[in-house]
Write a protein that holds these residues in place. Structure first.
Motif, mmCIF file in Angstrom:
data_model
loop_
_atom_site.group_PDB
_atom_site.id
_atom_site.type_symbol
_atom_site.label_atom_id
_atom_site.label_comp_id
_atom_site.label_asym_id
_atom_site.label_seq_id
_atom_site.Cartn_x
_atom_site.Cartn_y
_atom_site.Cartn_z
ATOM 1 N N VAL A 194 -13.799 -3.664 -9.780
ATOM 2 C CA VAL A 194 -12.461 -3.414 -10.324
ATOM 3 C C VAL A 194 -11.629 -2.675 -9.290
ATOM 4 N N GLY A 195 -10.470 -3.200 -8.989
ATOM 5 C CA GLY A 195 -9.530 -2.507 -8.116
ATOM 6 C C GLY A 195 -8.534 -1.723 -8.935
ATOM 7 N N VAL A 196 -8.385 -0.447 -8.646
ATOM 8 C CA VAL A 196 -7.453 0.433 -9.361
ATOM 9 C C VAL A 196 -6.397 0.910 -8.368
ATOM 10 N N ILE A 197 -5.134 0.644 -8.676
ATOM 11 C CA ILE A 197 -4.025 1.048 -7.822
ATOM 12 C C ILE A 197 -3.142 1.998 -8.618
ATOM 13 N N THR A 198 -2.941 3.208 -8.105
ATOM 14 C CA THR A 198 -2.322 4.256 -8.912
ATOM 15 C C THR A 198 -1.106 4.870 -8.223
ATOM 16 N N PRO A 199 -0.160 5.413 -9.025
ATOM 17 C CA PRO A 199 1.009 6.110 -8.487
ATOM 18 C C PRO A 199 0.715 7.591 -8.292
ATOM 19 N N TRP A 200 1.764 8.330 -7.898
ATOM 20 C CA TRP A 200 1.610 9.724 -7.525
ATOM 21 C C TRP A 200 1.867 10.695 -8.661
ATOM 22 N N ASN A 201 2.434 10.241 -9.778
ATOM 23 C CA ASN A 201 2.932 11.216 -10.748
ATOM 24 C C ASN A 201 1.828 11.903 -11.550
ATOM 25 N N TYR A 202 0.726 11.181 -11.811
ATOM 26 C CA TYR A 202 -0.438 11.781 -12.482
ATOM 27 C C TYR A 202 -1.671 11.426 -11.661
ATOM 28 N N PRO A 203 -1.881 12.140 -10.547
ATOM 29 C CA PRO A 203 -2.870 11.707 -9.555
ATOM 30 C C PRO A 203 -4.317 11.799 -10.003
ATOM 31 N N LEU A 204 -4.631 12.637 -10.993
ATOM 32 C CA LEU A 204 -6.002 12.702 -11.500
ATOM 33 C C LEU A 204 -6.195 11.732 -12.661
ATOM 34 N N LEU A 217 -4.519 9.052 -13.643
ATOM 35 C CA LEU A 217 -4.399 7.632 -13.373
ATOM 36 C C LEU A 217 -5.433 7.143 -12.374
ATOM 37 N N ALA A 218 -6.004 8.056 -11.587
ATOM 38 C CA ALA A 218 -7.074 7.671 -10.676
ATOM 39 C C ALA A 218 -8.407 7.517 -11.390
ATOM 40 N N VAL A 219 -8.634 8.286 -12.451
ATOM 41 C CA VAL A 219 -9.971 8.360 -13.031
ATOM 42 C C VAL A 219 -10.060 7.831 -14.461
ATOM 43 N N VAL A 232 -15.963 0.401 -8.781
ATOM 44 C CA VAL A 232 -14.516 0.581 -8.663
ATOM 45 C C VAL A 232 -14.137 0.889 -7.219
ATOM 46 N N VAL A 233 -13.049 0.275 -6.767
ATOM 47 C CA VAL A 233 -12.411 0.662 -5.507
ATOM 48 C C VAL A 233 -10.993 1.101 -5.854
ATOM 49 N N LEU A 234 -10.674 2.339 -5.513
ATOM 50 C CA LEU A 234 -9.406 2.951 -5.873
ATOM 51 C C LEU A 234 -8.495 3.058 -4.661
ATOM 52 N N LYS A 235 -7.237 2.651 -4.848
ATOM 53 C CA LYS A 235 -6.197 2.878 -3.847
ATOM 54 C C LYS A 235 -5.194 3.863 -4.456
ATOM 55 N N PRO A 236 -5.268 5.153 -4.091
ATOM 56 C CA PRO A 236 -4.314 6.131 -4.635
ATOM 57 C C PRO A 236 -2.974 6.050 -3.918
ATOM 58 N N ALA A 237 -1.975 6.682 -4.502
ATOM 59 C CA ALA A 237 -0.654 6.728 -3.882
ATOM 60 C C ALA A 237 -0.712 7.471 -2.548
ATOM 61 N N GLU A 238 0.162 7.081 -1.629
ATOM 62 C CA GLU A 238 0.208 7.721 -0.321
ATOM 63 C C GLU A 238 0.506 9.209 -0.429
ATOM 64 N N GLU A 239 1.291 9.607 -1.454
ATOM 65 C CA GLU A 239 1.701 11.005 -1.589
ATOM 66 C C GLU A 239 0.588 11.914 -2.106
ATOM 67 N N THR A 253 -7.538 4.754 1.350
ATOM 68 C CA THR A 253 -6.202 5.328 1.484
ATOM 69 C C THR A 253 -5.398 4.491 2.471
ATOM 70 N N GLY A 254 -4.114 4.413 2.253
ATOM 71 C CA GLY A 254 -3.288 3.632 3.165
ATOM 72 C C GLY A 254 -1.986 3.221 2.516
ATOM 73 N N TRP A 255 -1.250 2.351 3.208
ATOM 74 C CA TRP A 255 0.065 1.913 2.750
ATOM 75 C C TRP A 255 -0.077 0.786 1.745
ATOM 76 N N GLY A 256 0.740 0.846 0.709
ATOM 77 C CA GLY A 256 0.605 -0.100 -0.391
ATOM 78 C C GLY A 256 0.767 -1.545 0.001
ATOM 79 N N ASP A 257 1.714 -1.835 0.902
ATOM 80 C CA ASP A 257 1.966 -3.227 1.237
ATOM 81 C C ASP A 257 0.826 -3.845 2.039
ATOM 82 N N GLU A 258 -0.063 -3.037 2.595
ATOM 83 C CA GLU A 258 -1.239 -3.556 3.293
ATOM 84 C C GLU A 258 -2.500 -3.389 2.460
#
Length: 520
Positions: free
Chosen positions: A153-163, A165-167, A180-187, A213-218
Protein backbone atom coordinates in the motif's frame (compact mmCIF):
# COMPACT_ATOMS: atom_id res chain seq x y z
CA UNK A 1 8.15 33.46 23.75
CA UNK A 2 8.94 29.87 24.73
CA UNK A 3 10.57 28.61 21.54
CA UNK A 4 12.22 25.41 22.69
CA UNK A 5 11.77 21.72 22.12
CA UNK A 6 13.18 20.17 25.25
CA UNK A 7 11.96 16.63 24.61
CA UNK A 8 13.85 16.06 21.36
CA UNK A 9 17.14 14.27 22.16
CA UNK A 10 20.29 15.69 20.51
CA UNK A 11 20.75 14.79 16.81
CA UNK A 12 17.32 13.09 16.69
CA UNK A 13 16.44 14.83 13.44
CA UNK A 14 19.79 13.91 11.91
CA UNK A 15 19.35 10.26 12.86
CA UNK A 16 15.83 10.24 11.44
CA UNK A 17 17.00 11.75 8.18
CA UNK A 18 19.76 9.16 7.88
CA UNK A 19 17.24 6.34 8.40
CA UNK A 20 15.84 6.92 4.90
CA UNK A 21 17.33 4.55 2.35
CA UNK A 22 18.27 6.65 -0.69
CA UNK A 23 21.14 4.82 -2.34
CA UNK A 24 20.24 6.06 -5.83
CA UNK A 25 20.25 9.79 -5.01
CA UNK A 26 22.71 12.15 -3.37
CA UNK A 27 20.25 15.06 -3.28
CA UNK A 28 18.65 16.36 -0.09
CA UNK A 29 15.81 18.62 0.99
CA UNK A 30 15.91 21.16 3.80
CA UNK A 31 13.13 21.30 6.37
CA UNK A 32 12.36 24.58 8.11
CA UNK A 33 10.68 25.59 11.34
CA UNK A 34 7.62 27.73 10.50
CA UNK A 35 7.98 29.59 13.79
CA UNK A 36 11.22 31.19 12.57
CA UNK A 37 11.70 30.22 8.92
CA UNK A 38 15.06 28.68 9.87
CA UNK A 39 16.38 25.33 8.60
CA UNK A 40 16.12 22.56 11.19
CA UNK A 41 17.47 19.60 9.22
CA UNK A 42 17.70 17.72 5.95
CA UNK A 43 16.25 14.54 4.50
CA UNK A 44 17.14 12.71 1.29
CA UNK A 45 15.40 13.74 -1.92
CA UNK A 46 14.73 10.20 -3.08
CA UNK A 47 14.68 9.30 -6.74
CA UNK A 48 12.12 7.12 -8.55
CA UNK A 49 14.68 4.30 -8.37
CA UNK A 50 14.80 4.69 -4.58
CA UNK A 51 11.02 4.33 -4.55
CA UNK A 52 11.22 1.16 -6.64
CA UNK A 53 13.79 -0.25 -4.21
CA UNK A 54 11.67 0.62 -1.16
CA UNK A 55 8.57 -1.00 -2.68
CA UNK A 56 10.60 -4.09 -3.59
CA UNK A 57 11.79 -4.43 0.01
CA UNK A 58 8.24 -3.96 1.28
CA UNK A 59 6.98 -6.58 -1.17
CA UNK A 60 9.56 -9.07 0.11
CA UNK A 61 8.66 -8.26 3.72
CA UNK A 62 4.97 -8.87 3.02
CA UNK A 63 5.59 -12.61 2.70
CA UNK A 64 6.63 -12.84 6.34
CA UNK A 65 4.27 -10.18 7.71
CA UNK A 66 1.13 -11.59 6.07
CA UNK A 67 2.00 -15.06 7.37
CA UNK A 68 1.65 -13.80 10.94
CA UNK A 69 -1.72 -14.38 12.55
CA UNK A 70 -3.98 -11.36 12.89
CA UNK A 71 -3.62 -11.69 16.65
CA UNK A 72 0.16 -11.45 16.41
CA UNK A 73 -0.04 -8.43 14.11
CA UNK A 74 -2.52 -6.83 16.52
CA UNK A 75 -0.05 -7.26 19.37
CA UNK A 76 2.44 -5.09 17.46
CA UNK A 77 -0.12 -2.33 16.99
CA UNK A 78 -1.16 -2.60 20.63
CA UNK A 79 2.44 -2.00 21.69
CA UNK A 80 2.62 0.89 19.24
CA UNK A 81 -0.46 2.39 20.95
CA UNK A 82 1.44 2.37 24.24
CA UNK A 83 4.60 3.82 22.71
CA UNK A 84 2.67 6.73 21.16
CA UNK A 85 1.25 7.62 24.57
CA UNK A 86 4.56 7.07 26.36
CA UNK A 87 6.60 9.10 23.86
CA UNK A 88 4.02 11.80 23.20
CA UNK A 89 6.24 14.62 24.41
CA UNK A 90 8.92 13.82 21.81
CA UNK A 91 6.32 13.31 19.09
CA UNK A 92 4.64 16.60 19.92
CA UNK A 93 7.91 18.53 19.94
CA UNK A 94 8.81 17.23 16.48
CA UNK A 95 5.30 17.94 15.16
CA UNK A 96 5.26 21.48 16.51
CA UNK A 97 8.82 22.16 15.37
CA UNK A 98 8.29 21.23 11.72
CA UNK A 99 4.60 22.11 11.23
CA UNK A 100 4.26 25.23 13.39
CA UNK A 101 0.99 24.02 14.87
CA UNK A 102 -0.18 24.76 18.40
CA UNK A 103 0.71 21.96 20.79
CA UNK A 104 -2.93 21.44 21.80
CA UNK A 105 -3.74 20.76 18.13
CA UNK A 106 -0.87 18.30 17.93
CA UNK A 107 -2.25 16.42 20.93
CA UNK A 108 -5.36 15.62 18.90
CA UNK A 109 -3.06 13.61 16.63
CA UNK A 110 -1.71 11.63 19.58
CA UNK A 111 -5.25 10.73 20.60
CA UNK A 112 -6.23 9.85 17.04
CA UNK A 113 -3.33 7.51 16.34
CA UNK A 114 -3.70 5.75 19.69
CA UNK A 115 -7.47 5.39 19.17
CA UNK A 116 -7.04 3.87 15.70
CA UNK A 117 -4.34 1.48 16.89
CA UNK A 118 -6.50 0.29 19.78
CA UNK A 119 -9.67 0.03 17.68
CA UNK A 120 -8.23 -1.96 14.80
CA UNK A 121 -6.09 -4.15 17.05
CA UNK A 122 -9.31 -5.17 18.82
CA UNK A 123 -11.54 -5.46 15.71
CA UNK A 124 -9.29 -6.62 12.86
CA UNK A 125 -9.97 -10.31 13.40
CA UNK A 126 -13.73 -9.72 13.39
CA UNK A 127 -13.59 -7.61 10.22
CA UNK A 128 -11.34 -9.99 8.29
CA UNK A 129 -12.40 -13.46 9.37
CA UNK A 130 -13.69 -15.87 6.71
CA UNK A 131 -17.47 -15.73 6.38
CA UNK A 132 -19.94 -18.42 5.35
CA UNK A 133 -22.20 -17.26 2.51
CA UNK A 134 -25.41 -18.70 1.13
CA UNK A 135 -24.60 -21.31 -1.46
CA UNK A 136 -26.28 -21.82 -4.81
CA UNK A 137 -28.17 -24.89 -3.55
CA UNK A 138 -28.94 -25.12 0.19
CA UNK A 139 -26.91 -27.86 1.88
CA UNK A 140 -25.45 -28.99 -1.44
CA UNK A 141 -23.20 -25.91 -1.91
CA UNK A 142 -20.71 -24.65 0.64
CA UNK A 143 -19.57 -21.07 -0.13
CA UNK A 144 -16.98 -19.05 1.81
CA UNK A 145 -15.74 -15.47 1.49
CA UNK A 146 -12.11 -14.73 2.36
CA UNK A 147 -10.27 -11.41 2.63
CA UNK A 148 -6.70 -11.35 1.33
CA UNK A 149 -4.30 -8.40 1.55
CA UNK A 150 -3.87 -6.34 -1.62
CA UNK A 151 -0.06 -6.31 -1.33
CA UNK A 152 1.98 -3.13 -0.91
CA UNK A 153 0.00 0.00 0.00
CA UNK A 154 1.33 3.41 -0.95
CA UNK A 155 0.35 6.22 1.43
CA UNK A 156 0.83 9.83 0.32
CA UNK A 157 0.18 12.44 2.99
CA UNK A 158 0.02 16.25 3.40
CA UNK A 159 1.70 18.42 6.01
CA UNK A 160 -1.24 19.60 8.10
CA UNK A 161 -1.60 16.48 10.30
CA UNK A 162 1.81 14.83 9.91
CA UNK A 163 1.30 12.05 12.48
CA UNK A 164 -2.38 11.23 12.02
CA UNK A 165 -2.29 11.09 8.25
CA UNK A 166 1.01 9.22 8.12
CA UNK A 167 -0.02 6.46 10.51
CA UNK A 168 -3.77 6.20 11.13
CA UNK A 169 -4.52 5.04 7.58
CA UNK A 170 -1.48 2.75 7.59
CA UNK A 171 -2.60 0.93 10.76
CA UNK A 172 -5.54 -0.96 9.19
CA UNK A 173 -3.48 -1.62 6.05
CA UNK A 174 -0.80 -3.30 8.18
CA UNK A 175 -3.29 -5.27 10.26
CA UNK A 176 -4.86 -6.60 7.05
CA UNK A 177 -1.49 -8.17 6.20
CA UNK A 178 -0.18 -5.55 3.78
CA UNK A 179 3.09 -3.69 3.94
CA UNK A 180 3.25 0.09 3.52
CA UNK A 181 5.48 2.60 1.75
CA UNK A 182 4.82 6.14 2.94
CA UNK A 183 5.63 9.37 1.12
CA UNK A 184 5.21 12.22 3.66
CA UNK A 185 4.90 15.88 2.75
CA UNK A 186 8.14 17.73 2.02
CA UNK A 187 7.41 20.15 4.89
CA UNK A 188 6.93 17.53 7.63
CA UNK A 189 8.99 14.36 7.09
CA UNK A 190 10.48 14.03 10.56
CA UNK A 191 7.19 13.22 12.32
CA UNK A 192 6.60 10.36 9.87
CA UNK A 193 10.13 9.07 10.35
CA UNK A 194 9.74 9.14 14.13
CA UNK A 195 6.46 7.23 13.83
CA UNK A 196 8.21 4.63 11.66
CA UNK A 197 10.88 4.29 14.34
CA UNK A 198 8.23 3.65 17.01
CA UNK A 199 6.53 1.04 14.82
CA UNK A 200 9.83 -0.82 14.57
CA UNK A 201 10.30 -0.56 18.34
CA UNK A 202 6.82 -2.07 18.72
CA UNK A 203 7.95 -5.14 16.77
CA UNK A 204 7.01 -4.36 13.17
CA UNK A 205 9.50 -5.90 10.72
CA UNK A 206 11.76 -3.15 9.42
CA UNK A 207 10.74 -3.33 5.77
CA UNK A 208 7.01 -3.64 6.49
CA UNK A 209 6.78 0.16 6.78
CA UNK A 210 9.15 2.12 4.58
CA UNK A 211 9.38 5.90 4.29
CA UNK A 212 10.53 7.63 1.10
CA UNK A 213 11.14 11.37 1.27
CA UNK A 214 11.29 13.61 -1.75
CA UNK A 215 9.38 15.84 -4.15
CA UNK A 216 5.81 14.92 -4.91
CA UNK A 217 6.00 15.19 -8.67
CA UNK A 218 8.79 12.57 -8.72
CA UNK A 219 8.44 10.38 -5.66
CA UNK A 220 4.64 10.48 -5.46
CA UNK A 221 4.09 9.50 -9.07
CA UNK A 222 6.76 6.80 -8.89
CA UNK A 223 5.05 5.38 -5.81
CA UNK A 224 1.67 5.20 -7.56
CA UNK A 225 3.32 3.30 -10.41
CA UNK A 226 4.89 0.73 -8.08
CA UNK A 227 2.28 -0.20 -5.45
CA UNK A 228 -0.95 -2.23 -5.36
CA UNK A 229 -3.16 0.36 -3.62
CA UNK A 230 -2.88 4.13 -3.16
CA UNK A 231 -4.18 6.04 -0.13
CA UNK A 232 -3.94 9.80 -0.69
CA UNK A 233 -4.95 12.77 1.45
CA UNK A 234 -4.58 16.24 -0.01
CA UNK A 235 -6.03 18.78 -2.38
CA UNK A 236 -8.76 18.00 -4.88
CA UNK A 237 -6.53 19.15 -7.73
CA UNK A 238 -3.72 16.75 -6.83
CA UNK A 239 -6.27 14.04 -6.06
CA UNK A 240 -7.44 14.12 -9.67
CA UNK A 241 -3.87 13.47 -10.80
CA UNK A 242 -3.50 10.60 -8.34
CA UNK A 243 -6.80 9.04 -9.43
CA UNK A 244 -5.89 9.35 -13.11
CA UNK A 245 -2.51 7.72 -12.57
CA UNK A 246 -3.96 4.95 -10.40
CA UNK A 247 -6.70 4.31 -12.95
CA UNK A 248 -4.16 4.03 -15.74
CA UNK A 249 -2.34 1.39 -13.69
CA UNK A 250 -5.61 -0.35 -12.70
CA UNK A 251 -4.68 0.23 -9.06
CA UNK A 252 -7.38 0.92 -6.48
CA UNK A 253 -7.21 4.19 -4.58
CA UNK A 254 -8.83 5.94 -1.64
CA UNK A 255 -8.78 9.74 -1.68
CA UNK A 256 -9.72 12.24 1.02
CA UNK A 257 -9.61 15.61 -0.68
CA UNK A 258 -10.37 19.26 0.03
CA UNK A 259 -13.44 20.80 1.57
CA UNK A 260 -15.27 24.12 1.63
CA UNK A 261 -17.19 23.18 4.70
CA UNK A 262 -20.39 24.87 5.96
CA UNK A 263 -21.58 25.41 9.52
CA UNK A 264 -25.23 26.29 10.15
CA UNK A 265 -26.31 28.12 13.33
CA UNK A 266 -30.10 27.83 13.58
CA UNK A 267 -32.34 30.37 15.32
CA UNK A 268 -32.89 28.07 18.31
CA UNK A 269 -29.18 27.37 18.88
CA UNK A 270 -27.40 27.89 22.18
CA UNK A 271 -25.41 30.92 21.02
CA UNK A 272 -22.60 30.53 23.53
CA UNK A 273 -22.09 26.87 22.61
CA UNK A 274 -22.26 27.70 18.89
CA UNK A 275 -19.61 30.41 19.29
CA UNK A 276 -17.24 27.99 21.00
CA UNK A 277 -17.98 25.40 18.32
CA UNK A 278 -17.15 27.95 15.63
CA UNK A 279 -13.89 28.84 17.34
CA UNK A 280 -12.83 25.18 17.36
CA UNK A 281 -14.27 24.44 13.95
CA UNK A 282 -12.75 27.43 12.14
CA UNK A 283 -9.41 28.07 13.83
CA UNK A 284 -8.07 24.71 15.04
CA UNK A 285 -4.63 24.15 13.53
CA UNK A 286 -4.80 27.73 12.21
CA UNK A 287 -7.59 26.59 9.89
CA UNK A 288 -5.29 24.08 8.18
CA UNK A 289 -7.74 21.22 8.65
CA UNK A 290 -9.72 19.55 5.89
CA UNK A 291 -12.75 19.40 8.20
CA UNK A 292 -12.66 23.06 9.26
CA UNK A 293 -15.41 25.56 8.39
CA UNK A 294 -14.83 28.36 5.90
CA UNK A 295 -18.54 29.11 5.33
CA UNK A 296 -20.55 29.99 8.44
CA UNK A 297 -24.30 30.58 7.95
CA UNK A 298 -26.26 32.11 10.83
CA UNK A 299 -30.06 32.34 10.86
CA UNK A 300 -31.66 35.78 11.15
CA UNK A 301 -33.05 35.17 14.64
CA UNK A 302 -29.60 34.81 16.26
CA UNK A 303 -27.25 36.56 13.83
CA UNK A 304 -27.09 39.84 15.77
CA UNK A 305 -26.27 38.00 18.99
CA UNK A 306 -23.90 35.45 17.49
CA UNK A 307 -21.59 37.64 15.41
CA UNK A 308 -20.45 40.08 18.17
CA UNK A 309 -19.69 37.19 20.53
CA UNK A 310 -17.85 35.30 17.82
CA UNK A 311 -15.79 38.38 17.01
CA UNK A 312 -14.99 38.94 20.68
CA UNK A 313 -13.84 35.34 21.23
CA UNK A 314 -11.78 35.38 18.05
CA UNK A 315 -10.03 38.57 19.13
CA UNK A 316 -9.10 36.89 22.43
CA UNK A 317 -7.30 33.92 20.82
CA UNK A 318 -3.63 33.71 21.70
CA UNK A 319 -0.89 33.36 19.04
CA UNK A 320 2.69 32.53 19.90
CA UNK A 321 5.61 30.46 18.54
CA UNK A 322 5.53 28.25 21.60
CA UNK A 323 5.74 24.56 22.49
CA UNK A 324 3.37 25.10 25.44
CA UNK A 325 -0.21 23.86 25.61
CA UNK A 326 -1.73 27.26 26.40
CA UNK A 327 -1.25 28.70 22.89
CA UNK A 328 -4.49 28.56 20.88
CA UNK A 329 -3.38 29.44 17.33
CA UNK A 330 -0.13 28.39 15.72
CA UNK A 331 1.64 29.33 12.52
CA UNK A 332 0.79 28.59 8.93
CA UNK A 333 3.16 25.95 7.64
CA UNK A 334 5.09 27.79 4.93
CA UNK A 335 5.52 30.96 2.93
CA UNK A 336 3.44 29.44 0.13
CA UNK A 337 0.50 28.75 2.42
CA UNK A 338 0.87 32.16 4.07
CA UNK A 339 0.71 33.93 0.69
CA UNK A 340 -2.38 31.96 -0.32
CA UNK A 341 -4.24 32.97 2.84
CA UNK A 342 -3.19 36.60 2.58
CA UNK A 343 -4.16 36.76 -1.11
CA UNK A 344 -7.63 35.33 -0.38
CA UNK A 345 -8.27 37.92 2.34
CA UNK A 346 -6.85 40.84 0.34
CA UNK A 347 -8.92 39.85 -2.70
CA UNK A 348 -12.12 39.69 -0.63
CA UNK A 349 -11.52 43.04 1.07
CA UNK A 350 -10.61 44.74 -2.21
CA UNK A 351 -13.94 43.59 -3.67
CA UNK A 352 -16.06 44.85 -0.79
CA UNK A 353 -15.89 42.30 2.04
CA UNK A 354 -15.24 43.48 5.60
CA UNK A 355 -12.74 41.90 7.95
CA UNK A 356 -14.66 42.45 11.19
CA UNK A 357 -11.73 40.96 13.08
CA UNK A 358 -8.24 39.96 11.96
CA UNK A 359 -7.26 40.18 8.33
CA UNK A 360 -3.58 40.90 8.92
CA UNK A 361 -0.26 39.12 8.89
CA UNK A 362 1.66 39.03 12.18
CA UNK A 363 5.38 39.22 11.36
CA UNK A 364 5.99 40.37 14.93
CA UNK A 365 5.03 36.86 16.06
CA UNK A 366 6.61 34.85 13.26
CA UNK A 367 7.10 34.91 9.48
CA UNK A 368 3.99 32.86 8.64
CA UNK A 369 1.53 33.87 11.36
CA UNK A 370 -1.81 35.25 10.19
CA UNK A 371 -4.55 36.55 12.46
CA UNK A 372 -7.78 34.53 12.82
CA UNK A 373 -10.09 36.39 10.46
CA UNK A 374 -13.87 36.77 10.17
CA UNK A 375 -15.20 38.20 6.91
CA UNK A 376 -18.69 39.54 6.23
CA UNK A 377 -20.14 40.69 2.93
CA UNK A 378 -18.45 37.91 0.94
CA UNK A 379 -19.86 37.60 -2.59
CA UNK A 380 -19.48 35.10 -5.41
CA UNK A 381 -16.83 37.02 -7.37
CA UNK A 382 -14.39 36.72 -4.45
CA UNK A 383 -11.88 33.88 -4.47
CA UNK A 384 -12.60 33.09 -0.83
CA UNK A 385 -16.24 32.33 -1.67
CA UNK A 386 -15.45 29.18 -3.66
CA UNK A 387 -11.83 28.12 -3.29
CA UNK A 388 -10.52 26.38 -0.20
CA UNK A 389 -8.39 28.86 1.76
CA UNK A 390 -7.00 26.35 4.27
CA UNK A 391 -6.21 29.00 6.81
CA UNK A 392 -7.77 30.84 9.78
CA UNK A 393 -10.40 32.59 7.66
CA UNK A 394 -14.20 32.22 7.72
CA UNK A 395 -17.00 34.06 5.91
CA UNK A 396 -20.14 34.70 7.99
CA UNK A 397 -23.47 35.05 6.14
CA UNK A 398 -27.11 35.43 7.20
CA UNK A 399 -29.82 33.05 6.11
CA UNK A 400 -33.59 33.10 6.54
CA UNK A 401 -35.28 29.70 6.91
CA UNK A 402 -34.16 26.06 7.05
CA UNK A 403 -34.55 25.54 3.30
CA UNK A 404 -32.38 28.56 2.62
CA UNK A 405 -29.71 27.31 5.01
CA UNK A 406 -29.66 23.82 3.45
CA UNK A 407 -29.41 25.31 -0.04
CA UNK A 408 -26.48 27.51 1.00
CA UNK A 409 -24.72 24.59 2.67
CA UNK A 410 -25.07 22.48 -0.47
CA UNK A 411 -23.99 25.27 -2.84
CA UNK A 412 -20.48 23.89 -3.33
CA UNK A 413 -18.73 21.28 -5.44
CA UNK A 414 -17.13 19.97 -2.23
CA UNK A 415 -18.85 17.78 0.32
CA UNK A 416 -16.55 16.76 3.16
CA UNK A 417 -17.85 18.00 6.51
CA UNK A 418 -20.67 20.16 7.87
CA UNK A 419 -22.15 21.13 11.22
CA UNK A 420 -25.62 22.08 12.46
CA UNK A 421 -26.25 23.90 15.76
CA UNK A 422 -29.68 23.71 17.37
CA UNK A 423 -31.35 22.84 20.69
CA UNK A 424 -33.97 20.79 18.82
CA UNK A 425 -32.41 17.37 18.24
CA UNK A 426 -35.07 16.21 15.75
CA UNK A 427 -34.63 19.38 13.71
CA UNK A 428 -30.88 18.95 13.73
CA UNK A 429 -31.05 15.36 12.46
CA UNK A 430 -33.59 16.27 9.78
CA UNK A 431 -31.38 19.06 8.43
CA UNK A 432 -28.17 17.05 8.75
CA UNK A 433 -29.57 14.30 6.52
CA UNK A 434 -30.24 16.88 3.77
CA UNK A 435 -26.68 18.22 3.63
CA UNK A 436 -24.52 16.68 0.92
CA UNK A 437 -21.44 15.97 3.00
CA UNK A 438 -19.81 12.72 4.03
CA UNK A 439 -19.91 13.76 7.69
CA UNK A 440 -22.26 16.12 9.54
CA UNK A 441 -21.96 17.02 13.20
CA UNK A 442 -24.86 18.19 15.32
CA UNK A 443 -23.75 20.65 18.02
CA UNK A 444 -20.15 19.59 17.37
CA UNK A 445 -17.66 20.80 14.74
CA UNK A 446 -15.74 17.61 13.99
CA UNK A 447 -14.44 15.97 17.18
CA UNK A 448 -17.36 13.55 17.68
CA UNK A 449 -17.27 12.52 14.03
CA UNK A 450 -13.53 12.02 13.87
CA UNK A 451 -13.40 10.13 17.17
CA UNK A 452 -16.27 7.80 16.18
CA UNK A 453 -13.79 5.47 14.50
CA UNK A 454 -16.35 2.65 14.27
CA UNK A 455 -18.15 4.67 11.58
CA UNK A 456 -16.79 5.28 8.06
CA UNK A 457 -15.60 8.76 7.18
CA UNK A 458 -14.94 10.45 3.84
CA UNK A 459 -16.16 12.96 1.32
CA UNK A 460 -18.92 13.35 -1.24
CA UNK A 461 -18.74 15.19 -4.58
CA UNK A 462 -15.24 16.58 -5.25
CA UNK A 463 -14.10 15.85 -1.69
CA UNK A 464 -12.95 12.35 -2.44
CA UNK A 465 -13.70 8.68 -2.94
CA UNK A 466 -13.41 5.87 -0.45
CA UNK A 467 -13.65 5.90 3.33
CA UNK A 468 -11.41 5.63 6.38
CA UNK A 469 -12.40 4.23 9.79
CA UNK A 470 -14.74 1.38 10.66
CA UNK A 471 -15.11 -1.87 8.72
CA UNK A 472 -14.66 -0.06 5.40
CA UNK A 473 -11.39 1.44 6.60
CA UNK A 474 -9.68 -1.96 6.77
CA UNK A 475 -11.58 -4.01 4.19
CA UNK A 476 -10.61 -1.55 1.44
CA UNK A 477 -7.05 -2.85 1.83
CA UNK A 478 -8.14 -6.39 0.96
CA UNK A 479 -9.36 -8.36 -2.02
CA UNK A 480 -12.39 -10.56 -1.57
CA UNK A 481 -12.01 -14.18 -2.63
CA UNK A 482 -14.95 -16.55 -2.93
CA UNK A 483 -14.45 -20.31 -2.70
CA UNK A 484 -17.43 -22.60 -3.38
CA UNK A 485 -17.64 -26.37 -3.07
CA UNK A 486 -20.44 -28.25 -4.80
CA UNK A 487 -20.97 -31.39 -2.74
CA UNK A 488 -23.82 -32.98 -4.70
CA UNK A 489 -26.79 -32.07 -6.90
CA UNK A 490 -24.84 -29.98 -9.37
CA UNK A 491 -26.24 -26.63 -10.48
CA UNK A 492 -25.39 -27.54 -14.07
CA UNK A 493 -27.88 -29.70 -16.03
CA UNK A 494 -27.35 -33.46 -15.61
CA UNK A 495 -25.65 -35.07 -18.58
CA UNK A 496 -28.53 -37.17 -19.95
CA UNK A 497 -31.42 -34.90 -18.97
CA UNK A 498 -32.81 -32.81 -21.87
CA UNK A 499 -32.19 -29.09 -21.37
CA UNK A 500 -35.90 -28.41 -21.80
CA UNK A 501 -36.76 -30.67 -18.83
CA UNK A 502 -33.92 -29.12 -16.79
CA UNK A 503 -35.19 -25.59 -17.49
CA UNK A 504 -38.74 -26.57 -16.48
CA UNK A 505 -37.52 -28.14 -13.24
CA UNK A 506 -35.25 -25.23 -12.36
CA UNK A 507 -38.05 -22.73 -13.02
CA UNK A 508 -40.14 -24.58 -10.47
CA UNK A 509 -37.23 -24.59 -8.01
CA UNK A 510 -36.78 -20.81 -8.45
CA UNK A 511 -40.44 -20.22 -7.68
CA UNK A 512 -40.15 -22.45 -4.63
CA UNK A 513 -37.09 -20.57 -3.36
CA UNK A 514 -38.95 -17.28 -3.65
CA UNK A 515 -41.92 -18.60 -1.67
CA UNK A 516 -39.58 -19.89 1.04
CA UNK A 517 -37.73 -16.56 1.28
CA UNK A 518 -41.03 -14.67 1.44
CA UNK A 519 -42.18 -16.92 4.28
CA UNK A 520 -44.77 -18.73 2.18
Amino acid sequence: MAFQASHIPPDTLGDLGRSVSAEESDDSMSVEAPFTGERIGDVPACSPRDVTAAVSRARTARTEWSSWSIERRADVLSRFHDLVLDRQAELLDVMVLESGKARRDGYEEILDVATNARYYAARAEEFLRPRRRDGAIPLATKTMEYRTPVGVVGVITPWNYPLTLAVSDAIPALLAGNTVVLKPAEETPFTALLAAKLLREAGLPEDAFRVVTGWGDEVGLALIDAVDFVNFTGSTETGRTVAERAGKNLVKCSLELGGKNPMLVLDDADVSAAVEGAIRGCFTNAGQLCLSFERLYVQDGVYDRFLPRFVERTRELSMDPSFDYDVEVGSLVSERQFEKVRNHVDDAVSKGATAVVGGNARPDVGPYFFEPTILTGVTEEMTVAREETFGPVVAVTRFSDDEDGIALANDSDRGLNASVWTTDSDRGWEIARQIDCGTVGINDPYHAIWASVDSPMGGMKDSGIGRRHGREGIRKYTESQTVAEQRFASVAPPRRVPTKWYARAMTGVMRLFKRIEEGW
